[in-house]
Design a protein around this motif. Structure first.
Motif, PDB file in Angstrom:
ATOM      1  N   GLY A 138       0.794  -1.224   0.000  1.00 26.59           N
ATOM      2  CA  GLY A 138       0.000   0.000   0.000  1.00 26.59           C
ATOM      3  C   GLY A 138       0.824   1.270   0.000  1.00 26.59           C
ATOM      4  N   ASN A 139       2.132   1.138   0.182  1.00 23.51           N
ATOM      5  CA  ASN A 139       3.004   2.307   0.101  1.00 23.51           C
ATOM      6  C   ASN A 139       3.281   2.627  -1.361  1.00 23.51           C
ATOM      7  OD1 ASN A 139       4.433  -0.215   0.096  1.00 23.51           O
ATOM      8  ND2 ASN A 139       6.345   0.916   0.216  1.00 23.51           N
ATOM      9  N   PHE A 140       3.791   3.822  -1.638  1.00 25.40           N
ATOM     10  CA  PHE A 140       3.971   4.216  -3.029  1.00 25.40           C
ATOM     11  C   PHE A 140       5.114   5.199  -3.182  1.00 25.40           C
ATOM     12  CE2 PHE A 140       0.740   6.946  -1.096  1.00 25.40           C
ATOM     13  CZ  PHE A 140       1.179   8.227  -1.415  1.00 25.40           C
ATOM     14  N   ILE A 141       5.581   5.327  -4.429  1.00 24.19           N
ATOM     15  CA  ILE A 141       6.591   6.310  -4.794  1.00 24.19           C
ATOM     16  C   ILE A 141       6.076   7.095  -5.992  1.00 24.19           C
ATOM     17  CG2 ILE A 141       8.549   4.979  -3.912  1.00 24.19           C
ATOM     18  CD1 ILE A 141       9.137   4.118  -6.780  1.00 24.19           C
ATOM     19  N   GLU A 142       6.677   8.277  -6.223  1.00 22.16           N
ATOM     20  CA  GLU A 142       6.251   9.136  -7.317  1.00 22.16           C
ATOM     21  C   GLU A 142       7.363   9.278  -8.345  1.00 22.16           C
ATOM     22  OE1 GLU A 142       4.407  13.606  -8.197  1.00 22.16           O
ATOM     23  OE2 GLU A 142       5.013  13.042  -6.156  1.00 22.16           O
ATOM     24  N   ALA A 143       6.984   9.329  -9.618  1.00 16.08           N
ATOM     25  CA  ALA A 143       7.950   9.563 -10.692  1.00 16.08           C
ATOM     26  C   ALA A 143       8.503  10.979 -10.587  1.00 16.08           C
ATOM     27  CB  ALA A 143       7.289   9.361 -12.053  1.00 16.08           C
ATOM     28  N   THR A 144       9.767  11.125 -10.975  1.00 12.61           N
ATOM     29  CA  THR A 144      10.438  12.414 -10.926  1.00 12.61           C
ATOM     30  C   THR A 144      11.097  12.691 -12.272  1.00 12.61           C
ATOM     31  OG1 THR A 144      12.558  11.475 -10.193  1.00 12.61           O
ATOM     32  CG2 THR A 144      10.939  12.012  -8.469  1.00 12.61           C
ATOM     33  N   ALA A 145      11.751  13.839 -12.385  1.00  8.93           N
ATOM     34  CA  ALA A 145      12.470  14.155 -13.616  1.00  8.93           C
ATOM     35  C   ALA A 145      13.591  13.151 -13.859  1.00  8.93           C
ATOM     36  CB  ALA A 145      13.040  15.575 -13.542  1.00  8.93           C
ATOM     37  N   ASP A 146      14.188  12.615 -12.799  1.00 12.36           N
ATOM     38  CA  ASP A 146      15.246  11.619 -12.936  1.00 12.36           C
ATOM     39  C   ASP A 146      14.696  10.239 -13.262  1.00 12.36           C
ATOM     40  OD1 ASP A 146      17.337  13.427 -12.360  1.00 12.36           O
ATOM     41  OD2 ASP A 146      17.002  13.194 -10.211  1.00 12.36           O
ATOM     42  N   THR A 147      13.477   9.961 -12.845  1.00 15.33           N
ATOM     43  CA  THR A 147      12.819   8.683 -13.130  1.00 15.33           C
ATOM     44  C   THR A 147      11.442   8.980 -13.698  1.00 15.33           C
ATOM     45  OG1 THR A 147      13.974   7.699 -11.232  1.00 15.33           O
ATOM     46  CG2 THR A 147      12.173   6.435 -12.175  1.00 15.33           C
ATOM     47  N   PRO A 148      11.346   9.295 -15.001  1.00 14.14           N
ATOM     48  CA  PRO A 148      10.087   9.763 -15.578  1.00 14.14           C
ATOM     49  C   PRO A 148       9.155   8.654 -16.057  1.00 14.14           C
ATOM     50  CG  PRO A 148      11.834   9.979 -17.191  1.00 14.14           C
ATOM     51  CD  PRO A 148      12.476   9.441 -15.937  1.00 14.14           C
ATOM     52  N   PHE A 149       9.487   7.395 -15.793  1.00 11.33           N
ATOM     53  CA  PHE A 149       8.581   6.314 -16.189  1.00 11.33           C
ATOM     54  C   PHE A 149       8.638   5.185 -15.176  1.00 11.33           C
ATOM     55  CE2 PHE A 149      12.617   5.196 -18.206  1.00 11.33           C
ATOM     56  CZ  PHE A 149      12.751   3.854 -17.913  1.00 11.33           C
ATOM     57  N   PHE A 150       7.532   4.452 -15.102  1.00 11.24           N
ATOM     58  CA  PHE A 150       7.444   3.254 -14.266  1.00 11.24           C
ATOM     59  C   PHE A 150       6.973   2.088 -15.118  1.00 11.24           C
ATOM     60  CE2 PHE A 150       6.486   6.068 -10.384  1.00 11.24           C
ATOM     61  CZ  PHE A 150       7.792   5.974  -9.920  1.00 11.24           C
ATOM     62  N   GLN A 151       7.420   0.880 -14.766  1.00 13.38           N
ATOM     63  CA  GLN A 151       6.973  -0.346 -15.401  1.00 13.38           C
ATOM     64  C   GLN A 151       6.603  -1.355 -14.328  1.00 13.38           C
ATOM     65  OE1 GLN A 151      11.028  -0.459 -17.239  1.00 13.38           O
ATOM     66  NE2 GLN A 151       9.904  -1.300 -18.989  1.00 13.38           N
ATOM     67  N   ILE A 152       5.602  -2.169 -14.587  1.00 10.92           N
ATOM     68  CA  ILE A 152       5.266  -3.282 -13.703  1.00 10.92           C
ATOM     69  C   ILE A 152       5.014  -4.517 -14.554  1.00 10.92           C
ATOM     70  CG2 ILE A 152       4.388  -1.936 -11.765  1.00 10.92           C
ATOM     71  CD1 ILE A 152       1.570  -2.278 -12.826  1.00 10.92           C
ATOM     72  N   GLY A 153       5.249  -5.682 -13.959  1.00 12.32           N
ATOM     73  CA  GLY A 153       5.123  -6.926 -14.708  1.00 12.32           C
ATOM     74  C   GLY A 153       6.432  -7.272 -15.396  1.00 12.32           C
ATOM     75  N   GLU A 154       6.328  -7.799 -16.608  1.00 14.34           N
ATOM     76  CA  GLU A 154       7.507  -8.233 -17.369  1.00 14.34           C
ATOM     77  C   GLU A 154       8.190  -7.016 -18.013  1.00 14.34           C
ATOM     78  OE1 GLU A 154       9.011 -11.052 -17.663  1.00 14.34           O
ATOM     79  OE2 GLU A 154       7.619 -12.225 -16.455  1.00 14.34           O
TER      80      GLU A 154
END
Length: 245
Positions: A138-154
């Motif tokens: 249930g915790n979370f993180i937010e995308a930033t200019a240094d990490t502008p994308f997220f992926q989940i799964g494969e």
């Protein structure tokens, strides 16, 4: 398994997911993993889900029930009436935690994994575009200019193109092409990810969906992107210097 990707650039947000779910080689099914919520002109939100299907479906049911109940009782807080996108992430995280608390032990006792994760992308009027990754706890993180994308799964097959292309200044059109190439690379390398695909695009300050569509296996534009990327890779490989000379 699944593959979901979400990108945040200055011009907006791009989200893409597949629809294949499998519980063994002889139990393959199709389930939507992208869910959209909006009040046009006020806010637009996309959720992309990966992991245990009963957990993510239960989490979505909690969110949908709150939205329905709020029509009779506006005091009920939902992802469509809360004050910030950060609060949206908290509400989704609380729903995830509730499902994990209730079902994790029994799911794992049955020999299955209860892990799940959710990508949240959206914007409300008066706020900036936001992208969050919610974990099983249930915790979370937010995308930033240094990490502008997220992926989940494969995610591993589709990551190289995103690493090379995606920057905050990347145009919305280029970001869309990049996530489609990322998905194409994953489709070619992992049979647990499959068509059709769900694509959503939110343009910054529009507070609505610029694109919300399903891409079927016979989609001509996606086929052109796939074939063009393959040809470009072959050409690039052929042009590399011969290190054995």
């Amino acid at each position: 398994m699944t593959y979901c990707v979400a990108v945040r650039v200055d011009q907006g947000l791009v989200m893409l997911s597949d629809t294949r779910t499998n519980a063994g080689m002889d139990n393959i099914a199709r389930f939507r993993k992208t869910f959209t919520y909006s009040i046009p002109g006020e806010r637009a939100i996309t959720l992309l889900c990966s992991g245990n299907l009963s957990i993510t479906q239960g989490m979505k049911a909690i969110l949908s029930r709150a939205i329905k109940d709020s029509q009779a009782d506006p005091a009920i807080e939902t992802i469509l009436n809360c004050p910030t996108m950060h609060r949206v992430a908290q509400i989704v995280g609380d729903a995830m935690r509730a499902m994990q608390t209730r079902y994790r032990e029994s799911i794992e006792m049955g020999g299955s994994g209860a892990s799940a994760s959710v990508l949240i992308a959206g914007q409300r009027k008066g706020g900036k575009t936001r992208l969050y990754l919610v974990y099983s706890a249930g915790n979370f993180i937010e995308a930033t200019a240094d990490t502008p994308f997220f992926q989940i799964g494969e995610h591993k097959y589709g990551k190289p193109i995103l690493d090379r292309i995606i920057r905050p200044e990347t145009t919305l059109e280029d970001a869309t092409r990049a996530v489609l190439v990322s998905m194409d690379s994953t489709l070619r390398s992992n049979l647990s990810v499959g068509m059709p695909l769900d694509l959503t695009v939110i343009e910054a300050e529009a507070f609505d969906f610029r694109v919300r569509t399903r891409i079927e296996a016979d989609n001509e534009e996606f086929a052109m992107i796939s074939e063009g990327w393959s040809a470009a890779l072959r050409k690039g490989f052929e042009d590399l210097p011969n290190v054995l000379d």
